[in-house]
Design a protein around this motif. Structure first.
Motif, short mmCIF file in Angstrom:
data_model
loop_
_atom_site.label_atom_id
_atom_site.label_comp_id
_atom_site.label_asym_id
_atom_site.label_seq_id
_atom_site.Cartn_x
_atom_site.Cartn_y
_atom_site.Cartn_z
N ILE A 106 0.85 -26.72 11.18
CA ILE A 106 1.82 -25.67 11.58
C ILE A 106 1.76 -24.16 11.06
O ILE A 106 2.49 -23.24 11.04
N GLY A 107 0.60 -24.09 10.50
CA GLY A 107 0.19 -22.66 9.83
C GLY A 107 -0.79 -22.66 9.00
O GLY A 107 -1.55 -23.41 8.51
N TYR A 108 -0.90 -21.29 8.09
CA TYR A 108 -2.00 -21.30 7.21
C TYR A 108 -1.25 -20.50 5.91
O TYR A 108 -0.10 -19.75 6.06
N CYS A 109 -1.79 -20.40 4.77
CA CYS A 109 -1.39 -19.88 3.62
C CYS A 109 -2.86 -19.81 2.75
O CYS A 109 -3.39 -20.82 2.53
N GLY A 110 -2.77 -18.68 1.94
CA GLY A 110 -3.83 -18.31 1.02
C GLY A 110 -3.77 -17.23 0.47
O GLY A 110 -2.61 -16.35 0.55
N PHE A 111 -4.72 -16.85 -0.15
CA PHE A 111 -4.96 -15.38 -0.92
C PHE A 111 -6.65 -14.88 -0.61
O PHE A 111 -7.36 -15.79 -0.73
N ARG A 112 -6.60 -13.54 -0.75
CA ARG A 112 -7.64 -13.03 -0.51
C ARG A 112 -7.84 -11.46 -1.08
O ARG A 112 -6.64 -11.08 -1.20
N GLU A 113 -8.79 -11.08 -1.26
CA GLU A 113 -9.08 -9.76 -1.69
C GLU A 113 -8.60 -8.75 -0.47
O GLU A 113 -8.96 -9.10 0.51
N CYS A 114 -7.68 -7.64 -0.83
CA CYS A 114 -7.44 -6.89 0.10
C CYS A 114 -7.39 -5.36 -0.52
O CYS A 114 -6.63 -4.95 -1.25
N GLU A 115 -8.29 -4.90 0.33
CA GLU A 115 -8.51 -3.01 -0.18
C GLU A 115 -7.35 -2.29 0.01
O GLU A 115 -7.16 -1.46 -0.77
N ASP A 116 -6.76 -2.58 1.25
CA ASP A 116 -5.64 -1.83 1.41
C ASP A 116 -4.39 -1.84 0.53
O ASP A 116 -3.68 -1.06 0.39
N LEU A 117 -4.21 -3.14 -0.21
CA LEU A 117 -3.23 -3.31 -0.98
C LEU A 117 -3.59 -3.14 -2.51
O LEU A 117 -2.93 -3.34 -3.62
N ASP A 118 -5.07 -2.97 -2.90
CA ASP A 118 -5.68 -2.92 -4.23
C ASP A 118 -5.36 -4.07 -4.95
O ASP A 118 -4.78 -3.97 -6.09
N GLU A 148 -8.20 -16.31 -13.02
CA GLU A 148 -8.07 -15.49 -14.25
C GLU A 148 -7.29 -14.20 -13.99
O GLU A 148 -7.00 -13.49 -14.89
N HIS A 149 -6.63 -13.93 -12.65
CA HIS A 149 -5.90 -13.01 -12.45
C HIS A 149 -4.41 -13.10 -12.96
O HIS A 149 -4.11 -14.25 -12.85
N ASN A 150 -3.85 -11.89 -13.12
CA ASN A 150 -2.71 -11.83 -13.75
C ASN A 150 -1.60 -11.24 -12.48
O ASN A 150 -0.54 -10.97 -13.05
N SER A 151 -2.26 -10.97 -11.38
CA SER A 151 -1.23 -10.70 -10.46
C SER A 151 -1.62 -11.05 -8.92
O SER A 151 -2.88 -11.00 -8.80
N LEU A 152 -0.78 -10.84 -8.32
CA LEU A 152 -0.86 -11.19 -6.78
C LEU A 152 -0.05 -10.16 -5.94
O LEU A 152 1.23 -9.87 -6.55
N VAL A 153 -0.56 -9.83 -5.14
CA VAL A 153 0.07 -8.65 -4.03
C VAL A 153 0.51 -9.24 -2.73
O VAL A 153 -0.23 -10.17 -2.55
N ALA A 154 1.38 -8.64 -1.83
CA ALA A 154 1.58 -9.02 -0.53
C ALA A 154 2.25 -7.72 -0.15
O ALA A 154 2.66 -7.02 -0.33
N ALA A 155 2.01 -8.09 1.56
CA ALA A 155 2.41 -6.90 2.51
C ALA A 155 3.28 -7.71 3.34
O ALA A 155 3.24 -8.68 3.77
N LYS A 179 5.76 -0.39 -3.11
CA LYS A 179 5.93 0.87 -2.17
C LYS A 179 5.53 0.45 -1.05
O LYS A 179 4.72 -0.57 -0.49
N PRO A 180 6.13 1.67 -0.05
CA PRO A 180 5.52 1.53 1.63
C PRO A 180 3.99 1.78 1.54
O PRO A 180 3.54 2.59 0.79
N VAL A 181 3.23 1.16 2.53
CA VAL A 181 1.94 1.33 2.73
C VAL A 181 1.71 1.20 4.27
O VAL A 181 2.26 0.82 4.74
N ILE A 182 0.54 1.86 4.48
CA ILE A 182 -0.05 1.89 6.07
C ILE A 182 -1.23 1.03 5.97
O ILE A 182 -2.33 1.35 5.16
N ILE A 183 -1.06 -0.02 6.86
CA ILE A 183 -2.28 -0.77 7.08
C ILE A 183 -2.60 -1.17 8.49
O ILE A 183 -1.63 -1.53 9.36
N ASN A 184 -3.85 -0.54 8.83
CA ASN A 184 -4.21 -0.53 10.54
C ASN A 184 -2.95 -0.28 11.19
O ASN A 184 -2.77 -0.50 12.31
N GLY A 185 -2.59 1.11 10.69
CA GLY A 185 -1.68 2.05 11.53
C GLY A 185 -0.11 1.27 11.43
O GLY A 185 0.70 1.88 12.16
N MET A 186 0.05 0.29 10.70
CA MET A 186 1.39 -0.26 10.57
C MET A 186 1.95 -0.25 9.31
O MET A 186 1.47 -0.22 8.15
N SER A 187 3.19 0.37 9.22
CA SER A 187 4.02 0.59 8.04
C SER A 187 4.49 -0.80 7.40
O SER A 187 5.29 -1.38 8.11
#
Length: 157
Positions: free
Chosen positions: A66-78, A112-119, A140-148
């Protein structure tokens, strides 16, 4: 949740080519079926490495993908990003929250990480609700691939 298999690709393809399913996640793929299938197969072996894990989400009784879910390094979200996507016929059943909650627990218990981000697109109320229910806070708001989009963060308690 489990590791992806090539048998998942047909439903994955139908999801990533559905303009309604992808309206909040950058739009439908521009790749051909063959190009995306090749990447999907390559990703199967790479989806369980370090800070990059992607699980196939399946409906428990039928084992239907029915879908996917996971985590990955994201430079846009630091940071390390929680991400997910679901086939439209599975929306509204609580699967998104259930899979995201399991993924967040796995992440904090096995890294070992202490935080997780999402957009999240602020108009995607279902995803906003999932993130808030999980305890994510708006950053905060961010722009990723031209999308706010809005950036959220969850810190390990």
């Amino acid at each position: 949740m489990r590791k992806h298999s090539t048998a998942d690709f047909e439903r994955f393809w139908s999801m990533i080519t559905d303009p309604i399913s992808k309206q909040f996640t950058g739009g439908v793929t521009t790749l051909t079926y063959e190009q995306r299938f090749k990447i999907f197969c390559e990703d199967i072996d790479m989806n369980f490495l370090g800070d990059n894990m992607e699980f196939a989400v399946v409906e428990k009784s039928s084992m239907l993908y029915i879908g996917y879910c996971g985590f990955r390094e994201c430079e846009d979200l630091d940071g390390i990003e929680l991400f997910y996507g679901y086939c439209r016929d599975s929306w509204g059943n609580g699967f998104g929250y259930e899979a995201a909650a399991s993924t967040v627990a796995y992440y904090f218990n096995n890294t070992e990480h202490n935080s997780l981000v999402a957009a999240c697109n602020m108009e995607n109320l279902a995803s906003v609700n999932i993130l808030k229910r999980l305890g994510f806070n708006f950053v905060k708001p961010v722009i990723i691939n031209g999308m706010s989009v809005d950036k959220y963060e969850l810190c390990k308690s």
